[in-house]
Write an enzyme that holds these catalytic residues in place. Structure first.
Site, PDB file in Angstrom:
ATOM      1  N   CYS A   1       0.528  -1.777   0.115  1.00 49.22           N
ATOM      2  CA  CYS A   1       0.315   0.141   0.003  1.00 49.22           C
ATOM      3  C   CYS A   1       0.563   1.338  -0.137  1.00 49.22           C
ATOM      4  O   CYS A   1       0.408   2.501  -0.131  1.00 49.22           O
ATOM      5  CB  CYS A   1      -1.133  -0.152   1.296  1.00 49.22           C
ATOM      6  SG  CYS A   1      -1.813  -1.716   1.461  1.00 49.22           S
TER       7      CYS A   1
ATOM      8  N   HIS B   1      -9.333   4.374  -0.596  1.00 50.74           N
ATOM      9  CA  HIS B   1      -7.641   3.537  -0.693  1.00 50.74           C
ATOM     10  C   HIS B   1      -7.336   2.724  -2.002  1.00 50.74           C
ATOM     11  O   HIS B   1      -7.555   1.101  -1.959  1.00 50.74           O
ATOM     12  CB  HIS B   1      -7.727   2.295   0.261  1.00 50.74           C
ATOM     13  CG  HIS B   1      -6.456   2.147   0.876  1.00 50.74           C
ATOM     14  ND1 HIS B   1      -5.379   2.253   0.647  1.00 50.74           N
ATOM     15  CD2 HIS B   1      -5.530   1.002   1.589  1.00 50.74           C
ATOM     16  CE1 HIS B   1      -4.171   1.598   0.662  1.00 50.74           C
ATOM     17  NE2 HIS B   1      -4.901   0.568   1.371  1.00 50.74           N
TER      18      HIS B   1
END
Length: 418
Positions: free
Chosen positions: A98, A365
């Site tokens: 991420c 996200h």
């Protein structure tokens, strides 16, 4: 202090850009990974007021485009942003779970500081919504230590739940107090997200319709509306599965572009790794590697936590926002939850606001895009062109991004200074 500045940025709309046929299960892609890349790249070039031919290289942050969108060798597609101008330019894909977007930024920075490039385009992108929940969960689990975690059924909610349990136990938090702390963080992000026109959960979205802008409203939801995902983390403690892209233009400080009134200095950064198996870490109540990343970034930039006006932090789960707030030194260890419940870190805070964008919780996200999006939105705040909420009591001059990869493994902290 680094020798690089940001001179332009762009963030696409974040959301779930697919249409699913309930009867057949067929999925139609409404905005592809290619569409997102083209929009973000062209937008950042236009925002920087440069020509594509001036770009010396392109760095693309993307975690798992092969798993999510069946496209490896993704960086090469960035040529299509401006085929005549970018053909024959070097392009690289960076992967760090991420934190892939921040990894792309730092690798571009290395090329700029080495003198191999004067102008770099950095793009972060992920197209996640083509997979169903099971497929997405498996793809994300590839960012865990597979041998001990993903292969044994651990999900990322489960991994961060270990931090949540460790934090509550270490600081002696009773379940009711801890739940209120986590709900307060979620509510703050939802409230900010409603004012962000690019947010996945923005105005008119589920959080807005349900009025989830207070901890009380979240805690009062019936269990079926806020089910337990991995105790103690519930649905509204978890970030969103999102499609999106963002891009920034970086330049060497000895170029004329860096003297522009729209230039923002990338004043310092820390990029620190923790051991990947969660089982071998010394504790699960703080981000130890995150604190080291903060120390490095702040030392290079010559600042302290008191100098930070706003922070975009990686709230993949509400517990992570508490851990990062403490790692940044904005709260003392064990006190972040109390500070949030006391009303700190809002747009009205006279010291520092956190996640004015709505954070991962509300903005969304798209994992490879997240780090670049953080930099893009802090950049926009610092040049006086905020997207969404902004500080009410002062104009910010110092902003920080804190991007996490994996279960607190990769910790990427940037200081942006006007």
């Amino acid at each position: 202090m680094s020798k690089v500045s940001i001179v332009g940025a762009y963030n696409t709309q974040f959301g779930s850009f697919v249409k699913k046929n309930k009867e057949t299960g067929e999925v139609t892609d409404l905005k592809s990974i290619y569409d997102l890349m083209l929009e973000a790249g062209r937008g950042a070039i236009a925002d920087a007021a440069i020509e594509a031919k001036d770009i010396d290289g392109v760095w693309v942050g993307s975690f798992a485009p092969g798993l999510f969108a069946n496209q490896e060798h993704l960086a090469a597609f960035a040529t299509e942003i401006a085929p005549d101008a970018l053909r024959f330019k070097p392009m690289y894909r960076c992967e760090d779970a991420c934190a892939s977007g921040s990894a792309a930024i730092y690798n571009a920075l290395y090329a700029l500081e080495a003198g191999r490039a004067n102008i770099a385009l950095v793009l972060g992108v992920e197209k996640m919504s083509l997979l169903d929940t099971k497929g997405t969960t498996k793809a994300l689990a590839a960012a865990s230590y597979w041998a001990e975690e993903g292969a044994k059924g651990y999900t990322f909610p489960g991994l961060f739940a270990e931090y949540a349990k460790g934090y509550a136990a270490h600081y002696g938090l009773d379940p009711a107090t801890f739940s209120k702390m986590l709900a307060t963080v979620a509510a703050l992000c939802y409230k900010n997200g409603i004012d962000n026109p690019l947010a996945h959960f923005g105005k008119g979205g589920p959080a807005d319709r349900l009025g989830l802008t207070t901890a009380h409203a979240i805690l009062d939801l019936p269990p079926e509306k806020n089910p337990m995902i991995a105790e103690p983390l519930r649905l509204h403690d978890c970030s969103l599965i999102t499609d999106g892209a963002a891009a920034i233009v970086l330049v060497r400080d000895d170029t004329s572009l860096a003297k522009s009134d729209r230039a923002v200095k990338l004043a310092g950064f820390g990029h620190v790794n923790e051991r990947i198996p969660i089982s071998v870490r010394p504790n699960l109540y703080q981000l130890m590697a995150g604190k080291e990343a903060v120390r490095q970034a702040f030392a290079e930039a010559g600042i302290t936590a008191r100098d930070v006006d706003l922070a975009e932090v990686h709230d993949c789960f509400t517990i992570t926002q508490l851990l990062i707030t403490e790692a940044l030194g904005l709260s003392k260890d064990g006190q972040a939850g109390y500070d949030y419940m006391a009303g700190r870190f809002t747009r009205d805070d006279d010291q520092c606001a956190v996640n004015l964008s709505g954070g991962l919780k509300a903005k969304g996200h798209p994992v490879g895009a997240t780090g670049v999006s953080m930099h893009a939105l802090v950049y926009k705040q610092l040049i006086g062109e905020p997207i969404g909420a902004t500080l009410t009591k002062k104009r910010p001059t110092v902003g920080v991004t804190f991007n996490v990869g994996g279960s607190g493994v990769t910790n990427s902290v940037s200081v942006l200074s006007r």
